[in-house]
Design a protein around this motif. Structure first.
Motif, PDB file in Angstrom:
ATOM      1  N   HIS A  84       0.808  -1.226   0.000  1.00  0.00           N
ATOM      2  CA  HIS A  84       0.000   0.000   0.000  1.00  0.00           C
ATOM      3  C   HIS A  84       0.841   1.276   0.000  1.00  0.00           C
ATOM      4  O   HIS A  84       0.370   2.320  -0.454  1.00  0.00           O
ATOM      5  N   ARG A 110       1.799   1.889  -4.588  1.00  0.00           N
ATOM      6  CA  ARG A 110       0.574   2.630  -4.899  1.00  0.00           C
ATOM      7  C   ARG A 110       0.665   3.485  -6.158  1.00  0.00           C
ATOM      8  O   ARG A 110      -0.353   3.801  -6.757  1.00  0.00           O
ATOM      9  N   SER A 111       1.857   3.859  -6.579  1.00  0.00           N
ATOM     10  CA  SER A 111       1.971   4.660  -7.796  1.00  0.00           C
ATOM     11  C   SER A 111       1.857   3.806  -9.067  1.00  0.00           C
ATOM     12  O   SER A 111       1.751   4.348 -10.160  1.00  0.00           O
ATOM     13  N   ARG A 163      -3.915   0.685  -8.992  1.00  0.00           N
ATOM     14  CA  ARG A 163      -5.100   1.405  -8.492  1.00  0.00           C
ATOM     15  C   ARG A 163      -5.471   0.885  -7.097  1.00  0.00           C
ATOM     16  O   ARG A 163      -5.083  -0.207  -6.693  1.00  0.00           O
ATOM     17  N   ALA A 164      -6.266   1.651  -6.380  1.00  0.00           N
ATOM     18  CA  ALA A 164      -6.659   1.310  -5.007  1.00  0.00           C
ATOM     19  C   ALA A 164      -7.298  -0.070  -4.920  1.00  0.00           C
ATOM     20  O   ALA A 164      -7.007  -0.844  -4.002  1.00  0.00           O
ATOM     21  N   LEU A 217      -4.587  -2.731  -5.146  1.00  0.00           N
ATOM     22  CA  LEU A 217      -3.839  -2.838  -3.888  1.00  0.00           C
ATOM     23  C   LEU A 217      -4.649  -3.588  -2.836  1.00  0.00           C
ATOM     24  O   LEU A 217      -4.113  -4.439  -2.109  1.00  0.00           O
TER      25      LEU A 217
END
Length: 157
Positions: A26, A30-31, A34-35, A38
């Protein structure tokens, strides 16, 4: 540059390694994802017994910082497969990954392995490439119904 003790996994450390894994995914990946990717890869809720069994089976190497904090962990499976390689965000870019990779290479040499290989996240790909690994194939893997992209990378020893 700080130094890190690389040692064998100890029983009872699975929860601490899970925390490193979750924070690394996380925080450091994260870069590149997408959320929802993750969350599928490293969900907040998990089966602690299943995780502990995986750690017991994988027998990871643990990078310990001065003061005993776990800075990262990685493993080397039979045949040269690196199943997990994670660094805690607080210790990123301080040499933890380098120390773990050096330890893996030393273990591979002791075992007479001819090759190392791993399924590497997009975030970790530059790190592995800088250590001589090359992309062998691009992959799309599914976790909890969500597709994540990674690369199979390998290195002849």
């Amino acid at each position: 540059m700080p130094t890190f003790l690389i040692r064998s996994f100890c029983p009872g450390e699975a929860p601490a390694l899970r925390s490193v894994f979750h924070a690394a995914v996380h925080g450091l990946a994260r870069s590149h994802y997408r959320a929802e990717q993750l969350a599928a890869w490293a969900p907040a809720e998990h089966d602690a017994a299943q995780w502990a069994a995986r750690m017991q089976a994988n027998q990871p190497f643990v990078a310990e910082a001065d003061g005993g904090a776990i800075a990262g962990f990685a493993d080397l499976q039979p045949g040269g497969y690196i199943d997990m390689f994670f660094v805690a965000p607080a210790f990123a870019r301080l040499g933890v990954g380098h120390a773990l990779m050096a330890h893996i290479h030393a273990q591979a040499a002791q075992q007479g392995l001819a090759r190392l290989w791993a399924d590497v996240s997009l975030a970790a790909e530059p790190f592995f490439a800088a250590r001589g690994f090359a992309v062998e194939t691009r992959q799309a893997v599914e976790r909890a119904g969500v597709v994540l992209h990674n690369a199979r990378m390998g290195k002849a020893l």
